[in-house]
Every structure is written in C-alpha cells, then in structure tokens.
Design a protein around this motif. Structure first.
Motif, PDB file in Angstrom:
ATOM      1  N   TRP A  67       0.692  -1.255  -0.092  1.00 52.46           N
ATOM      2  CA  TRP A  67       0.127   0.045   0.006  1.00 52.46           C
ATOM      3  C   TRP A  67       0.992   1.207  -0.097  1.00 52.46           C
ATOM      4  CZ3 TRP A  67      -5.167   1.239  -0.459  1.00 52.46           C
ATOM      5  CH2 TRP A  67      -6.131   0.176  -0.500  1.00 52.46           C
ATOM      6  N   THR A  71       1.569   4.667  -3.018  1.00 51.90           N
ATOM      7  CA  THR A  71       1.079   5.940  -2.482  1.00 51.90           C
ATOM      8  C   THR A  71       2.195   6.815  -3.013  1.00 51.90           C
ATOM      9  OG1 THR A  71      -0.265   5.110  -0.872  1.00 51.90           O
ATOM     10  CG2 THR A  71       0.337   7.528  -0.774  1.00 51.90           C
ATOM     11  N   PRO A 188     -12.311   1.970   4.033  1.00 50.73           N
ATOM     12  CA  PRO A 188     -11.121   2.307   2.970  1.00 50.73           C
ATOM     13  C   PRO A 188     -11.087   3.767   2.951  1.00 50.73           C
ATOM     14  CG  PRO A 188     -13.453   1.688   2.029  1.00 50.73           C
ATOM     15  CD  PRO A 188     -13.685   1.639   3.246  1.00 50.73           C
ATOM     16  N   TRP A 191      -7.738   6.287   2.623  1.00 53.03           N
ATOM     17  CA  TRP A 191      -6.577   5.709   1.762  1.00 53.03           C
ATOM     18  C   TRP A 191      -6.403   6.060   0.648  1.00 53.03           C
ATOM     19  CZ3 TRP A 191      -3.134   3.388   4.783  1.00 53.03           C
ATOM     20  CH2 TRP A 191      -3.611   2.758   6.046  1.00 53.03           C
ATOM     21  N   ARG A 192      -5.074   6.168   0.066  1.00 51.23           N
ATOM     22  CA  ARG A 192      -4.955   6.610  -1.497  1.00 51.23           C
ATOM     23  C   ARG A 192      -4.304   5.568  -2.415  1.00 51.23           C
ATOM     24  NH1 ARG A 192      -7.860   9.569   0.474  1.00 51.23           N
ATOM     25  NH2 ARG A 192      -7.405  11.956   1.465  1.00 51.23           N
ATOM     26  N   LEU A 193      -4.972   5.300  -3.476  1.00 57.00           N
ATOM     27  CA  LEU A 193      -4.458   4.245  -4.185  1.00 57.00           C
ATOM     28  C   LEU A 193      -4.230   5.102  -5.612  1.00 57.00           C
ATOM     29  CD1 LEU A 193      -5.537   0.524  -4.497  1.00 57.00           C
ATOM     30  CD2 LEU A 193      -4.522   1.577  -6.414  1.00 57.00           C
ATOM     31  N   ARG A 269     -12.688   2.400  -5.416  1.00 57.26           N
ATOM     32  CA  ARG A 269     -11.187   1.875  -5.803  1.00 57.26           C
ATOM     33  C   ARG A 269     -10.594   1.367  -4.577  1.00 57.26           C
ATOM     34  NH1 ARG A 269      -6.856   4.883  -9.325  1.00 57.26           N
ATOM     35  NH2 ARG A 269      -7.987   4.539 -10.967  1.00 57.26           N
ATOM     36  N   THR A 270     -10.566   2.133  -3.444  1.00 51.62           N
ATOM     37  CA  THR A 270      -9.625   1.593  -2.420  1.00 51.62           C
ATOM     38  C   THR A 270     -10.529   0.385  -1.666  1.00 51.62           C
ATOM     39  OG1 THR A 270     -10.816   3.134  -1.290  1.00 51.62           O
ATOM     40  CG2 THR A 270      -8.710   3.561  -1.911  1.00 51.62           C
ATOM     41  N   LYS A 271     -12.006   0.475  -1.887  1.00 54.98           N
ATOM     42  CA  LYS A 271     -12.592  -0.704  -1.333  1.00 54.98           C
ATOM     43  C   LYS A 271     -12.460  -1.850  -1.962  1.00 54.98           C
ATOM     44  CE  LYS A 271     -16.120  -2.803   0.851  1.00 54.98           C
ATOM     45  NZ  LYS A 271     -16.003  -3.251   2.466  1.00 54.98           N
ATOM     46  N   ALA A 273      -9.708  -2.523  -3.605  1.00 56.43           N
ATOM     47  CA  ALA A 273      -8.395  -3.002  -3.269  1.00 56.43           C
ATOM     48  C   ALA A 273      -8.411  -3.778  -1.981  1.00 56.43           C
ATOM     49  CB  ALA A 273      -7.340  -1.663  -3.196  1.00 56.43           C
ATOM     50  N   THR A 274      -9.054  -3.251  -0.961  1.00 53.56           N
ATOM     51  CA  THR A 274      -9.057  -3.826   0.414  1.00 53.56           C
ATOM     52  C   THR A 274      -9.773  -5.076   0.404  1.00 53.56           C
ATOM     53  OG1 THR A 274      -9.282  -1.534   1.327  1.00 53.56           O
ATOM     54  CG2 THR A 274      -9.780  -3.488   2.879  1.00 53.56           C
TER      55      THR A 274
END
Length: 392
Positions: A67, A71, A188, A191-193, A269-271, A273-274
């Motif tokens: 992660w 970033t 999520p 967070w930054r993706l 997107r972060t959801k 990814a998680t």
C-alpha cells in the motif's frame, strides 16, 4: 542535497513496480520458505495452525508496504532508507519464524524477538506513511486509527510469549483478530491508491513468489533421492500442478481484478483494493503454502517408499490447500463480477470429500490425481469460456 534526500515523491497513475520493491520481496521469499519449514517440522493440526498464524503476520507486513508503494515512490528520497531499514528488520522476522511460538535454548527469546521485530517493521511503515501524509489530513487520521489496532495487537503477542502453553496460540488469534478487524472496520476512506496497475502487479508478484515456494518444496522433498523414472514423473506432475495453479489465477482472475480496480475511482477503488487484494489474497496465499507443504511431504514419502500413501495432516494440506485456493479464486470472481465460479467450487468440494479415500492410494498416484483434476478444470474452462464472452 539534504533536502533532496528527505523528499518524498507521490506515485502517479503510470507508476510501475520498482527494482527496490522486487529486492524487498526477496525477504518474503525466505519468510514463506521458513513458514513451510515450520509446519513441516511440526506436522500436526497445531503446527499447521501456528504456521498459518505466522503467515498472517507476514502477510500484514507485506501488504502494509504494498500500500505504501502505491502512494509514494519507495525508491526515492528518505522512503528508500525506510525500505532498507524495514528489509533488514523483516529479515530478522523471517529468521525467527521457526521460533515464533517456541524459543530455543542458548539464544535470545525467539517469540519475543519475533514480536519485537514485527512491531518495528509495522511502526516503520506508519512513520514512512506519515511522511507521505504530511499534506493529507484524512490519510493522517487513518494512520492514527491503524495504531488503535496495532498497539493492542503487539501487546497481546508479547503477553502470549510470557503466558506460553495452550494460551499462546489462542492469544495470537485474538491479537491478529484485533488488528485485522480494526483495519476492516476502519474502512477504505482516507487511503490513497494512485496506481491500480502497480498495486495489482505487486500482488501478482507475491502470488508468483508463493508458487515458487511450491517448486522449491519439490526440490527439497526430492533431496538426494536417486532420480528414477517414478521420481522424474512425479516431479513433472508437481511442476504441472504449480503451473495449473498459476494458470487459474493469471489467465483470467488477475486480469479481471486489475481491470475492475482501474475502472473504479476514489472510495470505490480503495474498497475493491481492500476486499480483493488485502483480504481475499490471504486465503489464496495460504492455500498455495499448504499445497507446498503437501508437495514437500509427498516427495519425502517417495524417498521412504514409492508405495506409501500420504496420511493425516500432510494429505489434507495438499487437498485442502488446493481446495482453499480454488475457493479464494471463486470468491475473487464473486467480488469483482458478482457471480461464483461454480466449477471451481465443485472441484474444491470433491477434493475435500474424496480426501479420506485418497489416503489409501500411493502418494505418486495421489499427486497425479490432484494434478489431473486441476488440468481438467482448465481444459473445461477453456472450452466453456470459448463459447461465451467474458464479462468485465
């Protein structure tokens, strides 16, 4: 010069995996090998359970830095130094894996050293991330929330070392549950993706690393056994099984997951990814590690007697590990396409149902049956997929 050394560079959409990240992953190659060795040295339900708990600790370390790498550029500025520091301490974590729950006489307290080094790796990650979040209040808040689960988790792991006995693995379960649930319940947001391609590639590489452990397990299992036709044929079966597992992930699942990740934006997107990567890739990796354990014991059995069957934990590691892998793949499809992969779930159920019977056939035949089942699954999917367009 000092300013340049301390600067951090934000990752952009086109960011790709760096050579430093690949170098960092070499430590995890060794750590996963150590985990398989830990389970092979304590071939029981408790031993396998302890190995999986250690794997969860290693996974959380690796995910943290995956992660971070999406970033900022971890090979620029002070982030590079943080990565090298984390790599050194992570190597100590890998070295102490065999003593993670049982200390050996004549040295430092193994479990305490494992927990201390693990804590340093996680805290280094928080510090590096805090530098990346110096102009991002929302990300800083998320990092503070991470400490809400990390610090109690580390305390419980330390207490587990002091308590020992049957309470030790139980406290490990509680400690990891606290940390994992804290991250999940935090959600999520924050967070930054920035680079989905980079993020997906990192997880694809860790799958390859785990599959590489299966190949290593075959070589270790064969050891100094004379290479007979039976041994050579069984080795080819083992490689074919690893190749089949590679195919079932990279031929479609990995591409669909990456495409969904790239199409989504912001919180969605972060959801993804998680869910798809941080959590659903854990049982995927665990399944591969269990298969590696099963392969290793299969070839050790060949060394003893070609007619011997695989029994108990070793047998269930091979069939159950493959079943877990298939269920994880199907779960990824469910998360990203909204439907289960029924044929993979059916094969997983068949493997589990037939395992008691497979304990009565020679280990070589067992390996052939398991490998053939995966290859037939691939052949079926190729013909069925050819008749309908892939959604995604």
């Amino acid at each position: 010069m000092p300013t340049r050394l301390l600067h951090l560079v934000r990752a952009d959409e086109d960011h790709r995996v760096t050579t430093l990240e690949l170098f960092f992953d070499l430590v995890f190659v060794y750590a996963i090998t150590q985990t398989t060795e830990l389970m092979a040295g304590h071939l029981s339900l408790l031993g396998v359970g302890e190995g999986l708990l250690v794997l969860m600790v290693l996974w959380w370390c690796w995910c943290s830095y995956a992660w971070l790498g999406t970033t900022i550029h971890v090979d620029h500025g002070i982030a590079r130094l943080a990565m090298f520091g984390a790599m050194a301490v992570m190597f100590l974590v890998a070295l102490t894996v065999p003593q993670a729950l049982t200390s050996q006489p004549g040295g430092l307290d193994g479990p305490l050293l494992f927990v201390a080094c693990y804590g340093v790796v996680r805290l280094l990650h928080i510090v590096a991330y805090a530098g990346a979040a110096r102009h991002d209040a929302e990300l800083r808040l998320v990092l503070l929330k991470m400490l809400r689960g990390l610090l109690p988790s580390l305390a419980l792991l330390a207490v587990a070392d002091v308590v020992g006995g049957p309470w030790q693995p139980a406290l490990w379960v509680v400690a990891l549950a606290v940390d994992y649930l804290n991250v999940y319940l935090t959600g999520p947001a924050g967070w930054r993706l920035h680079s989905p391609a980079h993020f997906a590639e990192r997880f694809g590489l860790i799958v390859i690393i785990a599959l590489g452990e299966s190949v290593v397990a075959i070589g270790i299992g064969i050891g100094h056994v004379p290479i007979t036709g039976l041994v050579a044929g069984s080795a080819i079966c083992g490689i074919a099984l690893a190749a089949g597992m590679w195919w079932t992930y990279f031929d479609l699942v990995a591409n669909v997951a990456e495409r969904r990740l790239a199409q989504a934006e912001g919180l969605a997107r972060t959801k993804i990814a998680t869910d798809s990567y941080t959590y659903l890739h854990l049982p995927l990796i665990a399944g591969i590690v269990l298969v590696a354990l099963g392969l290793k014991t299969t070839f050790l059995t060949l060394d003893h007697s070609p007619a011997d069957a695989l029994h108990g934990v070793a047998l269930w590691a091979l069939t159950g590990g493959l079943a877990l892998y298939l269920v994880a793949l199907s779960s990824l499809r469910r998360r990203n396409l909204g439907s289960w992969n029924r044929q993979r779930l059916v094969l997983a159920a068949l493997l589990l149902a037939l395992t008691p019977l497979l304990g009565h056939v020679p280990a070589t035949l067992l390996l052939l049956i398991v490998t053939a089942s995966v290859l037939l699954l691939i052949a079926f999917e190729r013909t069925s997929l050819a008749r309908r367009p892939v959604v995604g």
